[in-house]
Design an enzyme around this catalytic site. Sequence first.
Site, PDB file in Angstrom:
ATOM      1  N   HIS A  54       1.870   8.469 -22.555  1.00  0.00           N
ATOM      2  CA  HIS A  54       0.504   7.756 -22.050  1.00  0.00           C
ATOM      3  C   HIS A  54      -0.421   7.918 -23.244  1.00  0.00           C
ATOM      4  O   HIS A  54      -0.225   8.554 -24.056  1.00  0.00           O
ATOM      5  CB  HIS A  54       0.263   8.303 -20.632  1.00  0.00           C
ATOM      6  CG  HIS A  54      -0.264   9.589 -20.499  1.00  0.00           C
ATOM      7  ND1 HIS A  54       0.542  10.752 -20.912  1.00  0.00           N
ATOM      8  CD2 HIS A  54      -1.525  10.137 -20.134  1.00  0.00           C
ATOM      9  CE1 HIS A  54      -0.255  12.057 -20.815  1.00  0.00           C
ATOM     10  NE2 HIS A  54      -1.394  11.584 -20.446  1.00  0.00           N
ATOM     11  N   HIS A  56      -3.612   9.004 -23.320  1.00  0.00           N
ATOM     12  CA  HIS A  56      -4.593  10.068 -23.388  1.00  0.00           C
ATOM     13  C   HIS A  56      -4.527  10.526 -24.803  1.00  0.00           C
ATOM     14  O   HIS A  56      -3.415  10.901 -25.338  1.00  0.00           O
ATOM     15  CB  HIS A  56      -4.615  11.062 -22.474  1.00  0.00           C
ATOM     16  CG  HIS A  56      -5.026  10.559 -21.093  1.00  0.00           C
ATOM     17  ND1 HIS A  56      -4.531  10.999 -19.820  1.00  0.00           N
ATOM     18  CD2 HIS A  56      -5.809   9.450 -20.660  1.00  0.00           C
ATOM     19  CE1 HIS A  56      -5.323  10.275 -18.782  1.00  0.00           C
ATOM     20  NE2 HIS A  56      -5.887   9.294 -19.379  1.00  0.00           N
ATOM     21  N   ASP A  58      -4.695  13.564 -25.897  1.00  0.00           N
ATOM     22  CA  ASP A  58      -4.071  14.603 -26.503  1.00  0.00           C
ATOM     23  C   ASP A  58      -2.460  14.499 -26.344  1.00  0.00           C
ATOM     24  O   ASP A  58      -1.727  15.367 -26.427  1.00  0.00           O
ATOM     25  CB  ASP A  58      -4.353  15.885 -25.290  1.00  0.00           C
ATOM     26  CG  ASP A  58      -4.250  15.499 -23.832  1.00  0.00           C
ATOM     27  OD1 ASP A  58      -4.398  14.263 -23.522  1.00  0.00           O
ATOM     28  OD2 ASP A  58      -3.966  16.483 -23.086  1.00  0.00           O
ATOM     29  N   HIS A  59      -2.055  13.170 -26.025  1.00  0.00           N
ATOM     30  CA  HIS A  59      -0.634  12.889 -26.412  1.00  0.00           C
ATOM     31  C   HIS A  59      -0.628  11.837 -27.417  1.00  0.00           C
ATOM     32  O   HIS A  59       0.482  12.013 -27.964  1.00  0.00           O
ATOM     33  CB  HIS A  59      -0.221  12.216 -24.772  1.00  0.00           C
ATOM     34  CG  HIS A  59      -0.306  13.267 -23.838  1.00  0.00           C
ATOM     35  ND1 HIS A  59       0.790  14.080 -23.104  1.00  0.00           N
ATOM     36  CD2 HIS A  59      -1.167  13.757 -23.056  1.00  0.00           C
ATOM     37  CE1 HIS A  59       0.405  14.859 -22.369  1.00  0.00           C
ATOM     38  NE2 HIS A  59      -0.789  14.921 -22.212  1.00  0.00           N
ATOM     39  N   HIS A 112      -1.337   8.693 -12.863  1.00  0.00           N
ATOM     40  CA  HIS A 112      -2.337   9.452 -13.984  1.00  0.00           C
ATOM     41  C   HIS A 112      -2.668   8.330 -14.860  1.00  0.00           C
ATOM     42  O   HIS A 112      -3.899   8.386 -15.112  1.00  0.00           O
ATOM     43  CB  HIS A 112      -1.385  10.359 -14.895  1.00  0.00           C
ATOM     44  CG  HIS A 112      -2.059  11.226 -15.712  1.00  0.00           C
ATOM     45  ND1 HIS A 112      -2.990  12.360 -14.994  1.00  0.00           N
ATOM     46  CD2 HIS A 112      -2.310  11.556 -17.005  1.00  0.00           C
ATOM     47  CE1 HIS A 112      -3.559  12.881 -16.053  1.00  0.00           C
ATOM     48  NE2 HIS A 112      -3.282  12.107 -17.307  1.00  0.00           N
ATOM     49  N   ASP A 135       2.297  13.678 -18.049  1.00  0.00           N
ATOM     50  CA  ASP A 135       1.313  14.125 -17.140  1.00  0.00           C
ATOM     51  C   ASP A 135       1.454  13.580 -15.678  1.00  0.00           C
ATOM     52  O   ASP A 135       0.535  13.703 -14.882  1.00  0.00           O
ATOM     53  CB  ASP A 135      -0.310  13.997 -17.624  1.00  0.00           C
ATOM     54  CG  ASP A 135      -0.522  14.904 -18.900  1.00  0.00           C
ATOM     55  OD1 ASP A 135       0.392  15.638 -19.351  1.00  0.00           O
ATOM     56  OD2 ASP A 135      -1.561  14.608 -19.327  1.00  0.00           O
ATOM     57  N   HIS A 174       2.114  20.059 -20.285  1.00  0.00           N
ATOM     58  CA  HIS A 174       1.004  20.943 -20.199  1.00  0.00           C
ATOM     59  C   HIS A 174       1.924  22.215 -19.583  1.00  0.00           C
ATOM     60  O   HIS A 174       2.476  22.131 -18.858  1.00  0.00           O
ATOM     61  CB  HIS A 174       0.006  20.820 -19.391  1.00  0.00           C
ATOM     62  CG  HIS A 174      -0.804  19.625 -20.324  1.00  0.00           C
ATOM     63  ND1 HIS A 174      -1.921  19.790 -21.249  1.00  0.00           N
ATOM     64  CD2 HIS A 174      -0.831  18.446 -20.003  1.00  0.00           C
ATOM     65  CE1 HIS A 174      -2.490  18.649 -21.588  1.00  0.00           C
ATOM     66  NE2 HIS A 174      -2.093  17.858 -20.916  1.00  0.00           N
TER      67      HIS A 174
END
Length: 258
Positions: A54, A56, A58-59, A112, A135, A174
Amino acid sequence: MKIFEIPCLEDNYSYLVIDESTKEAAAVDPVEAEKVVEAANQHGVVLKLVLTTHHHWDHAGGNDKMKQLVPGIEVYGGSLDNVRGCTHQLQNGDTLSLGSHLKILALHTPCHTKGHISYYITGKDGEDPAVFTGDTLFIAGCGKFFEGTAEQMYQSLCVTLGSLPKPTRVFCGHEYTVKNLQFALTVEPKNARIQQKLTWANGQRQAGLPTIPSTIEEEMETNPFMRVDLPELQGSIGCQSPVETLQEIRRMKDNWRG
């Protein structure tokens, strides 16, 4: 199929997925691109694909750097998600191949984010499949409903992912497992499987080891968000339907301070 986890940032996981016969590899959510390329070099494999769950940061935030470090690498992401550096947009049900034996199925698992993709990967006969859930599905938990509804999360978790073969290994985005299991016990205090898994997860973390992978079967036993079809769980939460129960457990988790 070989899978290596690469701890990144504070609690993220990136992954290296390898077809052993050809030494071709895919990187899943390679947020720290240098770490992922270094791991590929250590294992003597050639990076062919980036699979982004996705948008975001941090991905997807390492995708541009991956393209610099590995010229020509293909970057995949969901068609609804505006993934950074994406070269190939995926729809639900699209398939890819890696090496001689690995087949990759894109599963649209929204909520999400609206375009979140989980990647279901099968290898040789006799090998347990794997799913990379970003996530959407965490071990004993699920992602926050940032861009979707409880109905969508129910469909993503309980229908799409819940219908995968039970031995499917679950690799999430995570390391949230201990906290998720602690919360799960507040929802189902008499669930012995949750207590057993929490004891195990605490041991893993104290030893500096990851708690991934889980399996779809384990999630059906220990993850309250995937157990909302159970009438006894609905009743204990004071809800009448799976979706309503999922919404309420998410609200409880959002307010839980553990």
